[in-house]
Design an enzyme around this catalytic site. Structure first.
Site, PDB file in Angstrom:
ATOM      1  N   TYR A  92       2.802   5.576  -5.167  1.00 20.30           N
ATOM      2  CA  TYR A  92       2.756   6.877  -4.507  1.00 20.30           C
ATOM      3  C   TYR A  92       2.319   7.952  -5.497  1.00 20.30           C
ATOM      4  O   TYR A  92       2.461   7.802  -6.717  1.00 20.30           O
ATOM      5  CB  TYR A  92       4.141   7.261  -3.973  1.00 20.30           C
ATOM      6  N   HIS A 121      -0.226   5.414   8.199  1.00 10.29           N
ATOM      7  CA  HIS A 121       1.092   5.011   7.707  1.00 10.29           C
ATOM      8  C   HIS A 121       1.926   4.379   8.818  1.00 10.29           C
ATOM      9  O   HIS A 121       3.147   4.536   8.882  1.00 10.29           O
ATOM     10  CB  HIS A 121       1.837   6.200   7.099  1.00 10.29           C
ATOM     11  N   LYS A 148      -5.150   4.498   0.018  1.00  8.97           N
ATOM     12  CA  LYS A 148      -4.505   4.189   1.301  1.00  8.97           C
ATOM     13  C   LYS A 148      -4.077   5.478   2.001  1.00  8.97           C
ATOM     14  O   LYS A 148      -3.407   6.320   1.395  1.00  8.97           O
ATOM     15  CB  LYS A 148      -3.288   3.295   1.071  1.00  8.97           C
ATOM     16  N   THR A 155      -1.300   5.245  -2.407  1.00  9.90           N
ATOM     17  CA  THR A 155      -0.981   5.870  -1.122  1.00  9.90           C
ATOM     18  C   THR A 155      -1.026   7.388  -1.245  1.00  9.90           C
ATOM     19  O   THR A 155      -0.318   7.967  -2.066  1.00  9.90           O
ATOM     20  CB  THR A 155       0.406   5.421  -0.639  1.00  9.90           C
ATOM     21  N   SER A 190       5.406  -2.846  -2.911  1.00  5.22           N
ATOM     22  CA  SER A 190       5.630  -1.418  -2.739  1.00  5.22           C
ATOM     23  C   SER A 190       6.293  -0.805  -3.961  1.00  5.22           C
ATOM     24  O   SER A 190       7.087  -1.454  -4.654  1.00  5.22           O
ATOM     25  CB  SER A 190       6.518  -1.193  -1.514  1.00  5.22           C
TER      26      SER A 190
END
Length: 389
Positions: free
Chosen positions: A129, A275, A251, A155, A106
């Site tokens: 992100y 999510h 994602k 994401t 992540s």
């Protein structure tokens, strides 16, 4: 506590973790309707039992983005995993690597890219992100490339943070949060010794590396909230597509039109995901969203799915609905919190065994044979899957 199934790890994690961390992992947005639907909708899909099919030869292997996987499973990006166990991202990565499946780091991991990638024999995946700070994004992409990361998971369902009420109640955020977390740690001595004392530094490793100073838990919510970018659109991702020459997976897809846009954009894969019910409460579960998305783009790119997958039967169900592979989030986080690397290893072995049972009793000898014929029930109010002999 005796662990006899993959779902036992949730109870074990709840006993071991301070409440602010357990509820951070366990909770969802608003009233958590979607969080519950993710699990319930998937579990309610009936598998079609077949017998006397000579299932002596069975293979769970599959190929994804040029990688050979021992089973169609990857570990999803989970923020703050390093707070669940000592240097948790490293432990989870080792377990995934030994099993022959991908581990996805992540953006908001405790352990930075440079700490995790070297412990793996196979290439690591990295999640990023969409953030206002394009300098951070570029820095993270460059470091990921230098570390040998092959697959980028981008994401896109967090242009703004969801309202996670449990975090305010648990001490993850809200008034006197730091004091509440400290008091909780004192009442969970094993975690305090293993992670609180010996798992330092407790900062966001990737962000700290970029900023040049520690970015701790107190800065976590504030930094992310200040950097979410609600203005993002497909055209804003083009510079990343141009920069990243490996597989790029989008994602957070929950609609067939967005899936078609991902194909047009040139993505190599998508992850059907809400999510984990942590963003917009009340949306479709991944299981209910999957059939329409698979109808729209199956074969044009790889389709992965997460949200609600808790065991090997769920893996088979999601693949039958149209996924090429799945990602485990909460399920591996619970196992990691309960027993570190050994817990994740055992979880993956349990999921493999559960998948084998499901495949034997549905008469499917390989992952490619799992499909709609493996199911028999109504999956939503508009579409019915039936098999007629």
């Amino acid at each position: 506590m005796i662990i006899s199934s993959s779902t036992d790890y949730r109870a074990a994690a709840k006993r071991k973790l301070p409440p602010f961390l357990f509820h951070y992992v366990d909770g969802g947005a608003y009233a958590e309707y979607t969080l519950r639907r993710n699990v319930d909708d998937l579990a309610s899909i009936a598998l079609r039992q077949r017998v006397l099919r000579n299932m002596s030869e069975l293979s769970l292997e599959t190929e994804l983005f040029g990688e050979r996987l021992s089973m169609p499973v990857a570990l999803a990006p989970v923020g703050l995993t390093g707070m669940l166990a000592r240097r948790g991202e490293v432990q989870a990565a080792r377990a995934a690597d030994a099993k022959g499946i991908p581990f996805t780091l992540s953006t908001v991991s405790v352990c930075p890219i440079e700490e995790v990638a070297p412990v793996m024999q196979r290439p690591m995946w990295f999640q990023l992100y969409v953030l206002k700070d394009r300098g951070f994004m570029k820095n993270a992409l460059e470091r990921a490339k230098a570390a040998g990361v092959t697959t980028l998971v981008f994401t896109v369902d967090m242009p703004t943070p969801g309202a996670r009420y449990r975090d305010a109640h648990s001490g993850m955020s809200g008034p006197n949060a730091a004091m509440r977390r400290m008091l909780q740690a004192m009442t969970h001595p094993f975690w305090a010794w293993d992670v609180g004392l010996h798992g330092k530094p407790h900062d966001l490793g990737n962000i700290s590396t970029y900023r040049g100073h520690p970015t701790g838990l107190e800065d976590y919510i504030g930094w992310l909230a200040a950097n979410f970018d609600p203005s993002i659109s497909w055209k804003d991702l083009q510079w990343i597509r141009d920069f990243w020459d490996g597989p790029m997976v989008i994602k957070g897809i929950l609609d067939a039109e967005d899936a078609r846009d991902a194909v047009t954009f040139g993505a190599d894969g998508i992850i059907v995901s809400n999510h984990g019910g942590r963003q917009l409460d009340g949306v479709l579960s991944s299981a209910r969203a999957m059939p329409a998305i698979a109808d729209a783009v199956k074969g044009d790119l790889k389709i992965l799915a997460d949200s609600g997958i808790r065991n090997g039967l769920d893996v088979v169900r999601m693949i039958a609905l149209g996924a090429d592979a799945v990602m485990l989030g909460r399920s591996f986080a619970y196992a990691l919190a309960a027993d570190g690397q050994a817990g994740v290893t055992n979880l993956l072995n349990l999921i493999e065994k559960e998948m084998r049972v499901a495949m034997v009793l549905t008469g499917t000898k390989s992952i490619s044979e799992i499909g709609l014929d493996s199911l028999v029930r109504e999956i939503d109010q508009y579409q019915t899957i039936r098999h007629v002999d």
